[in-house]
Design a protein around this motif. Structure first.
Motif, mmCIF file in Angstrom:
data_model
loop_
_atom_site.group_PDB
_atom_site.id
_atom_site.type_symbol
_atom_site.label_atom_id
_atom_site.label_comp_id
_atom_site.label_asym_id
_atom_site.label_seq_id
_atom_site.Cartn_x
_atom_site.Cartn_y
_atom_site.Cartn_z
ATOM 1 N N VAL A 102 0.851 -1.184 0.000
ATOM 2 C CA VAL A 102 0.000 0.000 0.000
ATOM 3 C C VAL A 102 0.893 1.242 0.000
ATOM 4 C CG1 VAL A 102 -1.789 1.298 1.234
ATOM 5 C CG2 VAL A 102 -1.834 -1.208 1.215
ATOM 6 N N HIS A 103 0.570 2.191 -0.867
ATOM 7 C CA HIS A 103 1.406 3.385 -1.019
ATOM 8 C C HIS A 103 0.541 4.634 -0.982
ATOM 9 C CE1 HIS A 103 4.709 5.896 -2.490
ATOM 10 N NE2 HIS A 103 3.864 6.423 -3.357
ATOM 11 N N LYS A 104 0.969 5.609 -0.184
ATOM 12 C CA LYS A 104 0.286 6.906 -0.139
ATOM 13 C C LYS A 104 0.973 7.852 -1.119
ATOM 14 C CE LYS A 104 -1.456 10.442 3.031
ATOM 15 N NZ LYS A 104 -1.550 10.877 4.439
ATOM 16 N N VAL A 105 0.188 8.449 -1.992
ATOM 17 C CA VAL A 105 0.732 9.250 -3.086
ATOM 18 C C VAL A 105 1.109 10.644 -2.594
ATOM 19 C CG1 VAL A 105 0.241 10.268 -5.340
ATOM 20 C CG2 VAL A 105 -0.595 7.967 -4.793
ATOM 21 N N ALA A 106 2.359 11.016 -2.814
ATOM 22 C CA ALA A 106 2.831 12.355 -2.484
ATOM 23 C C ALA A 106 2.565 13.292 -3.655
ATOM 24 C CB ALA A 106 4.324 12.322 -2.171
ATOM 25 N N PRO A 107 2.314 14.574 -3.393
ATOM 26 C CA PRO A 107 2.007 15.525 -4.482
ATOM 27 C C PRO A 107 3.059 15.559 -5.571
ATOM 28 C CG PRO A 107 1.506 16.515 -2.363
ATOM 29 C CD PRO A 107 2.191 15.205 -2.069
ATOM 30 N N GLU A 108 4.346 15.471 -5.191
ATOM 31 C CA GLU A 108 5.409 15.555 -6.193
ATOM 32 C C GLU A 108 5.437 14.362 -7.140
ATOM 33 O OE1 GLU A 108 7.295 14.185 -2.228
ATOM 34 O OE2 GLU A 108 5.787 15.649 -2.915
ATOM 35 N N ILE A 122 -5.651 9.201 -10.288
ATOM 36 C CA ILE A 122 -5.026 9.076 -8.974
ATOM 37 C C ILE A 122 -4.976 10.451 -8.308
ATOM 38 C CG2 ILE A 122 -2.809 8.594 -7.834
ATOM 39 C CD1 ILE A 122 -2.425 6.399 -9.961
ATOM 40 N N LYS A 123 -5.229 10.484 -7.002
ATOM 41 C CA LYS A 123 -5.242 11.729 -6.243
ATOM 42 C C LYS A 123 -4.098 11.745 -5.230
ATOM 43 C CE LYS A 123 -9.154 12.991 -8.164
ATOM 44 N NZ LYS A 123 -9.197 14.095 -9.145
ATOM 45 N N GLU A 124 -3.523 12.916 -5.039
ATOM 46 C CA GLU A 124 -2.459 13.056 -4.048
ATOM 47 C C GLU A 124 -3.009 12.858 -2.640
ATOM 48 O OE1 GLU A 124 -2.156 17.785 -3.272
ATOM 49 O OE2 GLU A 124 -1.445 17.086 -5.232
ATOM 50 N N ASN A 125 -2.134 12.369 -1.767
ATOM 51 C CA ASN A 125 -2.455 12.093 -0.359
ATOM 52 C C ASN A 125 -3.503 10.998 -0.186
ATOM 53 O OD1 ASN A 125 -0.669 14.175 0.530
ATOM 54 N ND2 ASN A 125 -2.260 15.690 0.076
ATOM 55 N N GLN A 126 -3.707 10.200 -1.243
ATOM 56 C CA GLN A 126 -4.591 9.036 -1.179
ATOM 57 C C GLN A 126 -3.735 7.772 -1.273
ATOM 58 O OE1 GLN A 126 -8.307 9.467 -1.046
ATOM 59 N NE2 GLN A 126 -7.400 11.412 -0.414
ATOM 60 N N SER A 127 -4.223 6.681 -0.709
ATOM 61 C CA SER A 127 -3.466 5.426 -0.689
ATOM 62 C C SER A 127 -4.026 4.442 -1.702
ATOM 63 C CB SER A 127 -3.506 4.805 0.711
ATOM 64 O OG SER A 127 -2.855 5.647 1.643
ATOM 65 N N TYR A 128 -3.113 3.729 -2.345
ATOM 66 C CA TYR A 128 -3.468 2.727 -3.348
ATOM 67 C C TYR A 128 -2.537 1.532 -3.195
ATOM 68 C CZ TYR A 128 -5.592 6.848 -5.544
ATOM 69 O OH TYR A 128 -6.318 7.985 -5.789
ATOM 70 N N THR A 129 -3.047 0.352 -3.527
ATOM 71 C CA THR A 129 -2.160 -0.806 -3.578
ATOM 72 C C THR A 129 -1.417 -0.795 -4.905
ATOM 73 O OG1 THR A 129 -3.791 -2.279 -4.601
ATOM 74 C CG2 THR A 129 -3.759 -2.171 -2.165
ATOM 75 N N GLY A 221 -11.766 5.242 -5.323
ATOM 76 C CA GLY A 221 -12.029 6.672 -5.391
ATOM 77 C C GLY A 221 -11.380 7.384 -4.224
ATOM 78 N N GLU A 222 -11.868 8.566 -3.936
ATOM 79 C CA GLU A 222 -11.273 9.387 -2.876
ATOM 80 C C GLU A 222 -11.683 8.871 -1.505
ATOM 81 O OE1 GLU A 222 -10.882 14.148 -1.693
ATOM 82 O OE2 GLU A 222 -12.065 13.486 -3.423
ATOM 83 N N GLU A 223 -10.713 8.824 -0.601
ATOM 84 C CA GLU A 223 -10.983 8.430 0.779
ATOM 85 C C GLU A 223 -11.629 9.583 1.536
ATOM 86 O OE1 GLU A 223 -7.510 5.435 2.117
ATOM 87 O OE2 GLU A 223 -6.789 7.374 1.424
ATOM 88 N N LYS A 224 -12.715 9.296 2.221
ATOM 89 C CA LYS A 224 -13.395 10.311 3.020
ATOM 90 C C LYS A 224 -13.558 9.802 4.442
ATOM 91 C CE LYS A 224 -15.885 12.219 -0.939
ATOM 92 N NZ LYS A 224 -17.211 12.538 -1.535
ATOM 93 N N ARG A 229 -14.823 3.758 1.490
ATOM 94 C CA ARG A 229 -14.233 4.275 0.256
ATOM 95 C C ARG A 229 -14.981 3.747 -0.964
ATOM 96 N NH1 ARG A 229 -7.720 4.187 -1.180
ATOM 97 N NH2 ARG A 229 -7.808 5.817 -2.800
ATOM 98 N N GLU A 230 -15.428 4.650 -1.789
ATOM 99 C CA GLU A 230 -16.131 4.248 -2.994
ATOM 100 C C GLU A 230 -15.151 3.917 -4.109
ATOM 101 O OE1 GLU A 230 -18.832 7.350 -3.978
ATOM 102 O OE2 GLU A 230 -20.180 6.942 -2.277
ATOM 103 N N THR A 231 -15.663 3.253 -5.129
ATOM 104 C CA THR A 231 -14.844 2.903 -6.291
ATOM 105 C C THR A 231 -15.538 3.396 -7.553
ATOM 106 O OG1 THR A 231 -15.879 0.734 -6.593
ATOM 107 C CG2 THR A 231 -13.937 0.832 -5.157
ATOM 108 N N PHE A 232 -14.775 3.479 -8.611
ATOM 109 C CA PHE A 232 -15.373 3.782 -9.910
ATOM 110 C C PHE A 232 -14.834 2.783 -10.926
ATOM 111 C CE2 PHE A 232 -11.649 6.530 -9.488
ATOM 112 C CZ PHE A 232 -10.981 6.379 -10.700
#
Length: 395
Positions: A102-108, A122-129, A221-224, A229-232
Motif C-alpha cells: 500500500v502506497h500513499k501518493v505524495a504531491p510531487e 489518482i489523487k495526491e495524499n490518497q493510498s493505493y495498492t 475513489g477518494e478516501e473520506k 471508500r467508494e470505487t469507480f
C-alpha cells in the motif's frame, strides 16, 4: 486531472507532405531479411497473400511460442512507441514491487505529467495498492500510475535506466527509453520487432497476463473520513479486447497494449490464440484514414497469420534474452508450475474482488523447447491465455 484518456491527432492528412521513409538498412537482429525495408514474406504452397489494407509504417507477425517471424514490414524501423512502451515498464518493474504493498501518493509524484496525458485519476495524499496502480497502467494507460510506480522504484531517472538495461537484456536494441510512460520525448524510439520481443517476455509473467487482458475493474475513489471508500469503474482501452467504437472483440485475443500520441500516431501490440497457435502482432503508425485503423490492421494481420501458419517459411526469429541459457538437446521436461512459479496447471483466481479480467487461467498442457537460432530457452507450449467468457464482469 481527468480519469478519461486523452488522444492526440494521430497523423497528418496533408497529401502534399512527404511521408517519412525507412532507412535503407536497419538492424539485423533476428535475421538478415528483417534488416531490409519494405514487406518481407516467403509464401509457400497454399499460403494466403498478405492483406492489402495494411498501412502501418512498421508491422510484424510472429509465432509467440516458436519465435518464428512469419511476415514483417520495416520491422526494425525506429519509431516513437507511445504507450506500448508501458509493456517494457511493466516487464521491468512487476517483479520488483509486491502487488499487496500500500502506497500513499505524495504531491510531487504527480508532477511533470505531459500535457494531455492519459490518466486513471489518482489523487495526491490518497493510498493505493500496487495492484490498483497496475490496473491503472494497463486498463487506462495512466501516466499518473506510471509516475507513482516509478517513484516507488526510486524515481523516474532510475526507472528509465532500469528499463533501458532490461531492453538490452531482451535484445530489444532499437529501443531508447526517455520517459517510462511512452509520452513523446526527443529520442525516444522503439520498433515493431522490439515491442514484440517485449510483449513476449511480459506474457511469460502471470501478473502481466492478468493485467493486460483485464476488461474492466473497480478503481479506488477518494478516501473520506468516516465513510467507506467508494470505487469507480475503469475499462481497458484496447478495442480488440473490449469491443468498442465499431470494433468487435477479436476471437482469442489476450492483450497486450495500445497507444496513441501526436508523434507516434497509433501503435498496438496484441496476442491471440486460435487452434493451438499463439500469435503476436505489432502495428505502428497506420497511414490510413480508416477509423480505428490500428486495430483493424492488427486484426487483418492476425487473421492472415492464423491462416498462413505452416504455409510460410519464416523470415526471421524473435531472439531470446541474453540471460537465456542454452539447454542440452535432451533436457528434463518441466513439470507444470515449475517455471516462474506460475503453477499454470491450476486455475488462478482473481486477486481482488471487482477486477474482471483473466480471473481464471486456462489449463496448460506442459512445456516444450522453442528453438531460437543457436540458443534455446524454455517457454510453455501453451501459456495460460484467458478465456474471454471468464473475463466478463461478474454478476
Amino acid at each position: 486531472m481527468t480519469a478519461a484518456p486523452s488522444f492526440a491527432a494521430t497523423h497528418d492528412n496533408n497529401p502534399d507532405r512527404k511521408k517519412p521513409k525507412p532507412p535503407a538498412m536497419m538492424s539485423s537482429v533476428g535475421g538478415a531479411q528483417l534488416a531490409k525495408p519494405g514487406t518481407q514474406v516467403r509464401l509457400g504452397p497454399g499460403a494466403p497473400v498478405l492483406p492489402k489494407e495494411v498501412s502501418g509504417r512498421s508491422w510484424i507477425v510472429a509465432d509467440a511460442e516458436t519465435g518464428d517471424v512469419l511476415a514483417a514490414h520495416n520491422a526494425h524501423w525506429r519509431l516513437p512507441p507511445a504507450s506500448t512502451l508501458k509493456m517494457l515498464f511493466a516487464d521491468t518493474l512487476l517483479p520488483k514491487l509486491p502487488k499487496t504493498t500500500v502506497h500513499k501518493v505524495a504531491p510531487e509524484e504527480l508532477a511533470d505529467l505531459g500535457d494531455g496525458s492519459s490518466l486513471v485519476g489518482i489523487k495526491e495524499n490518497q493510498s493505493y495498492t500496487v495492484h490498483d496502480l497496475w490496473l491503472g497502467v494497463f486498463l487506462r494507460s495512466g501516466n499518473d500510475a506510471v509516475h507513482v510506480l516509478s517513484s516507488m522504484n526510486d524515481g523516474i531517472d532510475k526507472t528509465v535506466v532500469d528499463m533501458q538495461k532490461h531492453a538490452e537484456e531482451l535484445q530489444a536494441l532499437d529501443t531508447k527509453v526517455v520517459s517510462p510512460d511512452g509520452y513523446d520525448a526527443p529520442g525516444q524510439v522503439s520498433s515493431a520487432y522490439d515491442l514484440t520481443l517485449i510483449a513476449r517476455s511480459g506474457m511469460q509473467k502471470k501478473d502481466f497476463r492478468e493485467y493486460c487482458s483485464t476488461v474492466s475493474a473497480d478503481f479506488p475513489g477518494e478516501e473520506k473520513k468516516g465513510k467507506k471508500r467508494e470505487t469507480f469503474k475503469i475499462q481497458n482501452t484496447n478495442r480488440l479486447l473490449t469491443g468498442s467504437n465499431g470494433i468487435a472483440p477479436y476471437k482469442g485475443i489476450a492483450g497486450v497494449k495500445n497507444g496513441s500520441t501526436t508523434q507516434a500516431g497509433s501503435t498496438f501490440t496484441g496476442i491471440a490464440e486460435r487452434n493451438d497457435r499463439v500469435l503476436l502482432v505489432t502495428v505502428m503508425h497506420p497511414e490510413s484514414d480508416e477509423s480505428m485503423a490500428v486495430y483493424k490492421e492488427a486484426g487483418r494481420l492476425l487473421d492472415w497469420g492464423f491462416a498462413a501458419s505452416g504455409k510460410v517459411t519464416p523470415i526471421g526469429e524473435l531472439v531470446p534474452p541474453t540471460s537465456a541459457e542454452p539447454l542440452s538437446p535432451d533436457p528434463e521436461p518441466v513439470k507444470n508450475g515449475d517455471a516462474d512459479n506460475d503453477n499454470p496447471a491450476d486455475p488462478v483466481a482473481a486477486s481482488q474482488t471487482g477486477s474482471s479480467g483473466i480471473g481464471v487461467a486456462l489449463s496448460v498442457a506442459g512445456a516444450v523447447l522453442a528453438g531460437l537460432g543457436t540458443a534455446m530457452f524454455l517457454i510453455r507450449r501453451r501459456w495460460p491465455l484467458p478465456n474471454r467468457a471468464r473475463r466478463e464482469p461478474r454478476a
